[in-house]
Write an enzyme that holds these catalytic residues in place. Structure first.
Site, mmCIF file in Angstrom:
data_model
loop_
_atom_site.group_PDB
_atom_site.id
_atom_site.type_symbol
_atom_site.label_atom_id
_atom_site.label_comp_id
_atom_site.label_asym_id
_atom_site.label_seq_id
_atom_site.Cartn_x
_atom_site.Cartn_y
_atom_site.Cartn_z
ATOM 1 C CG ASP A 210 -27.150 -29.606 46.079
ATOM 2 O OD1 ASP A 210 -26.598 -29.337 47.263
ATOM 3 O OD2 ASP A 210 -27.737 -29.068 45.338
ATOM 4 C CD GLU A 270 -28.546 -30.605 51.053
ATOM 5 O OE1 GLU A 270 -28.352 -29.469 51.420
ATOM 6 O OE2 GLU A 270 -28.995 -30.389 49.637
HETATM 7 C C1 GLC Z 1 -27.491 -27.328 48.940
HETATM 8 C C2 GLC Z 1 -26.183 -26.996 49.209
HETATM 9 C C3 GLC Z 1 -26.411 -25.678 49.024
HETATM 10 C C4 GLC Z 1 -26.625 -25.029 47.996
HETATM 11 C C5 GLC Z 1 -28.028 -25.523 47.717
HETATM 12 C C6 GLC Z 1 -28.534 -25.106 46.380
HETATM 13 O O1 GLC Z 1 -28.349 -27.028 50.136
HETATM 14 O O2 GLC Z 1 -25.674 -27.628 50.139
HETATM 15 O O3 GLC Z 1 -24.741 -25.007 49.330
HETATM 16 O O4 GLC Z 1 -26.866 -23.509 48.214
HETATM 17 O O5 GLC Z 1 -28.214 -26.995 47.705
HETATM 18 O O6 GLC Z 1 -27.889 -25.937 45.179
#
Ligand code: GLC
Ligand code: CA
Length: 570
Positions: A210, A270
């Site tokens: 994440d 991500e």
């Molecule tokens: C990422 C996740 C999202 C979350 C954010 C903070 O973007 O996919 O759902 O709100 O991180 O952890």
């Protein structure tokens, strides 16, 4: 890249995998308390086997106050008692592995929750203490240190600094309940290395990381740059908290852990980083190995836009010896059926609607009125065509739960039922992400569409944690399973064919000339052709038709349709 077939086995299983994302609290609720759980997921393994996916990725299932849908983690090495136990986790992993499906878990290393024992210890400890050093505490500015150290805004709105009452503030990129870790702290680094080992030792095959571009930070400037100055350096290498070069050192250590297993554990980053060259750093085999590109989910349904994105990302994956990722939907964006129901935006304009109502760049709905003008039928056709297109590409495809049913976004959630901090912290200006997180409809007639409780308990089951609209009945799994023309039937067929063709499919694709508004490429012995326009075009000459997302008449590919066909035999 070579013309060799894509590797799909052993240490390379992830390179061409179809990965199904599960949002655990909204997938299947086995005990009727309205919250999806791990036993519920394990019960649906046969469904996922029939769908043909290679792996599942579970969004966070850890203990959490749900300030951000579970991305606020209280304890990284446990299961939220509301949704299961570690023993149930093990049983679920075993059930997936028995059918050959790999399991990826979500690691949230940028921030913990404010209930994490280390953050509680930091609050209880004085300024300058080792406990505070695990997070990012700074003295306030101004008289009595009452002002935040800078005017930075948090992602979900409001200030990025929260006062703790003794003249210090802590930094949070997201909600105030999500304090950011200090990755310069050795204890924090070791804590995450051990956490990775904890899950890998339990048999987890890979990790989704994440906010992977957010970990390394440099807040040493005095004074800190202003929010306006930050906007100017965004996308560059000197931003104080996004995409700094030092992230490479963090992931080099993670890589050692991954590679100490056989097969090595996989990871996918991500990264919301726009410059493909910068994004590629996360995808090298010395780093996380693979990185999401979210380009397609932000793109208009237009042939030249899709082609440019595919070409660029395949090139970039080749340079890092990674494989591309294709994503149309996830738990953070408006479901693609609904996005594709909207009129196309002007090429240079991210917004559509009066209000504005729709932010294409982030694939988010913004309020300010009603749902933008939608053509649902067109949305369905485009969504199926886009899925047929991405499943034909080299690389891995990520599918988000419910998209195989053609589920649209739920826009009619009452304000009082909303959960997303983005909604609350923007005072309702941003609708937020609850609309793609509504519990899955499994059957058309049972209470809660079969989401909550086993068949015998359903009459007594609790209301799901997010309300399902009446029209969910039209998208229920059991109905789709008996309809050969359903979106589900199309996904099953496409995934099965992709698998059958994989051994013969080279890692590269070859673009072929095609009429305006269409794209045509070959993967060795077979071809993919997509008509992005609304007017039918003749099917290119070839061998047998393998797959079609819409009905062909007189060898004409209708608007918003993808077909796969065999190369014509000489
Ligand atoms: C990422 C996740 C999202 C979350 C954010 C903070 O973007 O996919 O759902 O709100 O991180 O952890
Ligand atoms: Ca439950």
């Amino acid at each position: 890249m070579t013309t060799e077939p894509i590797l799909t086995t052993g240490a390379d299983w992830w390179r061409n995998a179809v990965v199904y994302q599960i949002y655990p609290r909204s997938f299947a609720d086995s005990n009727g308390d309205g919250i999806g759980d791990l036993v519920g997921i394990a019960e649906k393994v046969p469904y996922l086997k029939d769908l043909g996916v290679d792996a599942v990725w579970l969004s966070p299932f850890y203990p959490s106050a749900l300030a951000d849908g579970g991305y606020d983690v209280d304890d990284y090495r446990n299961v939220d008692p509301k949704i299961g136990t570690l023993a149930e986790f093990d049983a679920m992993v075993a059930a997936f592995h028995d059918t050959g499906i790999k399991v990826i878990v979500d690691i949230v290393p940028n921030h913990s929750s404010d209930r994490h024992e280390w953050f509680q210890a930091a609050l209880a400890s004085p300024k300058g203490s080792p406990e505070r050093d695990r997070y990012i505490f700074r003295d306030g500015a101004g008289p009595n240190q009452g002002q935040p150290p800078s005017d930075w805004k948090a992602t979900f709105g409001g200030p990025a600094w929260e006062p703790v009452g003794d003249g210090q503030f802590y930094f949070h990129l997201f909600a105030p309940e999500q304090p950011d870790w200090n990755w310069d702290n050795r204890e924090v680094r070791d804590y995450f290395l051990q956490t990775l080992r904890f899950w890998a030792d339990r048999g987890v095959d890979g990790f989704r990381v994440d906010v992977a571009h957010g970990l390394a930070k440099d807040f040493s400037a005095d004074p800190l740059p202003t929010a306006a100055e930050l906007r100017e350096i965004e996308g560059g290498p000197n931003h104080p908290y996004y995409d700094r070069d030092e992230v490479d050192d963090i992931y080099a250590e993670w890589r050692e852990v991954f590679n100490s297993y056989d097969p090595p554990r996989s990871a996918v980053a991500e990264v919301w980083v726009d410059v493909p060259e910068r994004r590629a750093r996360y995808a090298t085999q010395a780093s996380l190995g693979q990185a999401f590109n979210f380009d397609l989910l932000r793109a208009n349904f237009r042939a030249p836009d899709f082609k440019k994105i595919v070409a660029k990302n395949l090139e970039s994956a080749g340079e890092t010896n990674s494989s591309s990722t294709w994503v149309l939907s996830n738990h953070d964006v408006v479901r693609h059926v609904s996005r594709y129901s909207l009129p196309l935006t002007a090429p240079d304009s991210p917004f559509i609607g009066e209000g504005p109502t729709w932010d294409r760049d982030r694939a988010w709905l913004i309020s300010g009125g009603t749902e933008p003008i939608a053509d649902r039928e067109l949305g369905h056709r485009r969504a199926k065509a886009a899925t047929g297109f991405i499943l034909a590409l080299p690389g891995s495809a990520y599918i988000y739960q419910g998209e195989e049913l053609g589920l649209p976004e739920v826009v009619e959630i009452p304000d009082a039922d909303r959960q997303d901090p983005a909604f609350y912290r923007s005072a309702g200006y941003e609708v937020g992400r609850d609309g793609c997180r509504v519990p899955i409809p499994w059957t058309p007639d049972d209470p809660w569409f079969g989401f909550s409780g086993s068949a015998s308990q359903q009459a007594f089951a609790s209301k799901p944690h997010l309300p399902q609209p009446e029209w969910f009945a039209d998208y229920a799994v059991s109905a789709a399973e008996s309809d050969p023309d359903s979106t589900l039937a199309f996904y099953r067929k496409a995934i099965a064919l992709r698998k059958a063709l994989a051994k013969a499919s080279p890692q590269i694709l070859e673009w072929l000339d095609s009429p305006a508004d269409t794209l045509h490429f070959s993967r060795g012995p077979w071809h993919c052709f997509t008509n992005f326009g609304e007017v039918g075009v003749p099917l290119p000459s070839g061998g047998a038709l393998l797959l079609a997302s819409g009905d062909l008449k007189d060898n004409t590919v209708p608007g918003a349709t993808t077909v796969w066909f065999e190369e014509r035999q000489a």
